[in-house]
Design a protein around this motif. Structure first.
Motif, mmCIF file in Angstrom:
data_model
loop_
_atom_site.group_PDB
_atom_site.id
_atom_site.type_symbol
_atom_site.label_atom_id
_atom_site.label_comp_id
_atom_site.label_asym_id
_atom_site.label_seq_id
_atom_site.Cartn_x
_atom_site.Cartn_y
_atom_site.Cartn_z
ATOM 1 N N PRO A 1 -8.034 8.030 6.697
ATOM 2 C CA PRO A 1 -7.335 6.776 7.064
ATOM 3 C C PRO A 1 -6.951 5.919 5.856
ATOM 4 C CG PRO A 1 -9.177 7.157 8.544
ATOM 5 C CD PRO A 1 -9.264 8.212 7.482
ATOM 6 N N GLN A 2 -7.805 5.920 4.837
ATOM 7 C CA GLN A 2 -7.501 5.122 3.643
ATOM 8 C C GLN A 2 -6.228 5.614 2.958
ATOM 9 O OE1 GLN A 2 -10.722 5.001 0.852
ATOM 10 N NE2 GLN A 2 -9.463 4.145 -0.795
ATOM 11 N N HIS A 3 -6.021 6.932 2.978
ATOM 12 C CA HIS A 3 -4.845 7.493 2.342
ATOM 13 C C HIS A 3 -3.601 7.309 3.201
ATOM 14 C CE1 HIS A 3 -6.954 9.381 -1.055
ATOM 15 N NE2 HIS A 3 -7.954 9.510 -0.198
ATOM 16 N N GLN B 1 -3.135 4.710 5.013
ATOM 17 C CA GLN B 1 -2.779 3.315 4.762
ATOM 18 C C GLN B 1 -2.020 3.182 3.444
ATOM 19 O OE1 GLN B 1 -6.143 0.689 4.398
ATOM 20 N NE2 GLN B 1 -4.909 -1.172 4.533
ATOM 21 N N ALA B 2 -2.477 3.892 2.402
ATOM 22 C CA ALA B 2 -1.803 3.824 1.101
ATOM 23 C C ALA B 2 -0.385 4.372 1.193
ATOM 24 C CB ALA B 2 -2.608 4.608 0.059
ATOM 25 N N THR C 1 1.532 4.425 3.892
ATOM 26 C CA THR C 1 2.331 3.459 4.653
ATOM 27 C C THR C 1 2.708 2.267 3.783
ATOM 28 O OG1 THR C 1 1.199 4.121 6.698
ATOM 29 C CG2 THR C 1 2.401 2.045 6.732
ATOM 30 N N GLN C 2 1.759 1.787 2.980
ATOM 31 C CA GLN C 2 2.048 0.686 2.068
ATOM 32 C C GLN C 2 3.116 1.086 1.057
ATOM 33 O OE1 GLN C 2 -1.791 -0.243 0.428
ATOM 34 N NE2 GLN C 2 -2.345 -1.640 2.093
ATOM 35 N N SER D 1 1.196 1.301 -4.573
ATOM 36 C CA SER D 1 0.061 1.971 -3.936
ATOM 37 C C SER D 1 0.106 3.486 -4.155
ATOM 38 C CB SER D 1 0.028 1.658 -2.437
ATOM 39 O OG SER D 1 1.246 2.034 -1.829
#
Length: 334
Positions: free
Chosen positions: A39-41, A43-44, A46-47, A94
């Motif tokens: 999930p952290q990746h 998010q990155a 998408t950012q 990001s």
């Protein structure tokens, strides 16, 4: 030439992409909730997309170019759709948090900015493709940090200056910096370009090396199989050190102002493609000089002066070419 280069590019990339086959898989459409990436990746990613005007992007297409490790969920491969991103690629993007990337292809977008030095922080990259992005300025020296790099394509941008000092890129096999505005500093005898002893493919075509002679240091790149130097403003003679390039199969020196003998090229017996058109050679040239490379399929000597004896029925060079049904000799005879 571009039509010929494409299969070579695909071959290099496909060979290297084999390393991903057993450990990664394609990201799914996030709308369906079937994303294997951490999930952290996600998010990155998408950012990163939101940093640009990506109104022309299809959401599904954007994520279809993302591959993640099936154990850690970390993004290891990113290939964005062409023409998807517009505006500046900033130093605090990001993108640079994805430090497990091994393959990054941002080609055919519209960044129109300098190449961020932060790309050097992605130090396990093996393939980096930044072609046709409108990048300006110099190639950052931080690229020296990319010690695992195998394939680098910076072609068709607006880059200037020389080639940066590189000390750790001992694995680089493929380098394309063609169609930029790089200066003659790139070809200085002590240029770090000539330290890349593992290069097999080098394309410097269509840069601003005006009134530069061909450095003898090219002979140090003895593993080269493909060398393109067309339309680079080179002058003078072909150095004798070219005879060291015994593995060369494709050589392009066309649209330069070379003088003197081309005999060092005649010793390259593995050539199958040789482009020497528009060299402005002032004397009638004997094509039989190139009868030694028995694998020669294409010889382009157009718009040069050719000795009539070269075109006789018993010409060694023509007999070789005719056996392979390929001859590009749209030339003037004297």
């Amino acid at each position: 030439m571009s039509a010929m280069r494409l299969p070579l590019i695909l071959l290099f990339v496909l060979l290297r992409s084999c390393i991903f086959a057993s450990s990664v898989f394609l990201i799914k459409n996030p709308v369906d909730g079937l994303v294997p990436c951490h999930p952290q990746h996600i998010q990155a990613l998408t950012q990163f997309k939101n940093e640009f005007d990506s109104s022309g992007c299809n959401q599904t297409d954007y994520f279809n170019g993302v591959w993640c490790d099936n154990t850690t969920g970390e993004v290891t491969r990113l290939k964005l759709p062409e023409g998807c991103l517009r505006e500046t690629l900033s130093s605090n993007s990001s993108l640079f948090s994805l430090d497990h990337l091994r393959y990054l292809d941002l080609s055919y977008n519209n960044f129109n900015s300098s190449v961020p030095s932060e790309l050097g922080n992605l130090n396990i990259l093996e393939v980096l493709i930044l072609s046709s992005n409108g990048f300006i300025g110099q190639i950052p020296s931080s690229f020296s940090n990319l010690s695992q790099l195998f394939f680098l394509d910076l072609s068709h941008n607006e880059l200037t200056g020389g080639f940066p000092l590189v000390q750790n890129q001992t694995k680089l096999n493929y380098l394309d910096i063609s169609y930029n505005h790089l200066s003659s500093k790139t070809l200085y005898p002590k240029s770090s370009l000539f330290m890349l002893h593992h290069l097999r493919y080098l394309d410097l075509a269509s840069n601003n090396f005006s009134f530069s002679s061909i450095p003898s240091e090219f002979g140090n790149l003895f593993r080269l199989e493909v060398l393109f130097l067309s339309s680079t403003g080179l002058t003078g003679q072909v150095p004798s050190s070219f005879s060291n390039l015994s593995r060369l199969t494709k050589l392009s020196l066309d649209h330069n102002e070379l003088t003197g003998t081309l005999e060092p090229i005649s010793k390259l017996t593995t050539l199958d493609f040789l482009s020497l058109s528009f060299l402005k050679i002032s004397y009638p040239f004997d094509l039989n000089l190139f009868s030694s490379p028995k694998s020669l399929l294409v010889l382009d000597f157009s718009c040069n002066s050719i000795s009539p004896d070269s075109l006789s029925s018993d010409s060694g060079i023509l007999l070789n070419l005719q056996k392979r049904d390929v001859a590009s000799l749209n030339s003037q005879t004297s």
